[in-house]
Design a protein around this motif. Sequence first.
Motif, PDB file in Angstrom:
ATOM      1  N   UNK A   1      -6.247  -2.005   3.471  1.00  0.00           N
ATOM      2  CA  UNK A   1      -7.198  -1.951   4.590  1.00  0.00           C
ATOM      3  C   UNK A   1      -7.603  -3.338   5.067  1.00  0.00           C
ATOM      4  N   UNK A   2      -7.460  -4.327   4.209  1.00  0.00           N
ATOM      5  CA  UNK A   2      -7.761  -5.712   4.594  1.00  0.00           C
ATOM      6  C   UNK A   2      -6.473  -6.455   4.945  1.00  0.00           C
ATOM      7  N   UNK A   3      -5.428  -6.231   4.151  1.00  0.00           N
ATOM      8  CA  UNK A   3      -4.189  -6.987   4.339  1.00  0.00           C
ATOM      9  C   UNK A   3      -3.560  -6.731   5.698  1.00  0.00           C
ATOM     10  N   UNK A   4      -3.413  -5.453   6.058  1.00  0.00           N
ATOM     11  CA  UNK A   4      -2.674  -5.153   7.287  1.00  0.00           C
ATOM     12  C   UNK A   4      -3.390  -5.593   8.569  1.00  0.00           C
ATOM     13  N   UNK A   5      -4.699  -5.400   8.692  1.00  0.00           N
ATOM     14  CA  UNK A   5      -5.361  -5.941   9.897  1.00  0.00           C
ATOM     15  C   UNK A   5      -5.226  -7.461   9.998  1.00  0.00           C
ATOM     16  N   UNK A   6      -5.349  -8.153   8.869  1.00  0.00           N
ATOM     17  CA  UNK A   6      -5.199  -9.604   8.897  1.00  0.00           C
ATOM     18  C   UNK A   6      -3.763 -10.001   9.238  1.00  0.00           C
TER      19      UNK A   6
END
Length: 363
Positions: free
Chosen positions: A73-78
Amino acid sequence: MESAARTLPGGAIAKISLILWTFGYVLVAVLAAMMGRGFLIQLLVQVPLWCVAVTLVAGLYAVWRRLDTRPPAIRWPLMALACLAAGAIQSLADLSLYAWLTKAFFPQWRNWTEIDISRVAFVSILYSWTFCLNATLFWALNSEEQAKAQARRAAEAEAAAQEAKIEALRFQLNPHFLFNTLNAISSLVIKNRNAEAEAMTTKLASFLRTSFDTDPKAPISLADELATIEAYLDIEGVRFGERLQVEVDCAPRLLQARVPSFILQPLVENAVKYAVAPSRLGSRICIAAREVGPDLEISVADTGRGGAAAPASGTGVGLGNTRTRLAALYGAAGRLETAAGPAGFTATIRLPRSRPIPLPGAA
């Protein structure tokens, strides 16, 4: 669990990224040539853009490695923001290069290199999509590598469990045999048969030395296995004297066949326990080895117990242990068959003669 940074194959990432961007820019040059803009010129123009793209891909890869421990949830948006940023930089390089070339060398390109909203949007979307595709390849290659690593760990764990199981089965025999032998020595001492007890103790020490010197994971020659059985029967010979008769029938060419260590000992021990010990006349134990097609067949037969002393199904500790070891080592190709009849009891081992024992770390 291994992190993505440790499992991600950098060489594969570099190779697939180079292929992706090389194919993309060659395709652009081909399309430009079809529109009459010159293939060679367009191909040369793409070289600096290709270098910028590859540099940005290296940056994306560094970002991926930094984010490998973060939740999706953090990796892909970044990563999406990083792809958009890379797309913007690549678009700026593309638009600026073509604007400069048009002004300096190719004024005839002005009608299609003019910078406007639609062209900026088209180039930005194209490059951002390509960088997103490249990042998706990071994930796909990483997932494949993690799956391979997990499969390797599972195989190693299974091999270790199998090895531990086989070692446990093998060493389970020693305490079982040792208890029976010490009990026999105690009986001899009680009966004041001290010379026989001393002889049995000496032979027991020799037998155990041979047992402990044998690698339980490594197959041994049939000759060595028969020598171990002979040492065991020497111990029992002190106890039973002429009541114990032994016959070995093995062709010399089979003596170098490989078998699991101590595979015959529980069968011979059962023959001594059920055929020799209860009979005042004793019994003959016949150990025979022969070739049956591609297999090696070894039988341990005794006379004198009829068929009532032990069930033909072979549910005793020794027989069950042997059957389990064969199944663990050879699968369906290794088996133990038992048969009880009026003349005695026979236990027959059958295993592949040409196939090595599939044990990790075995010699």
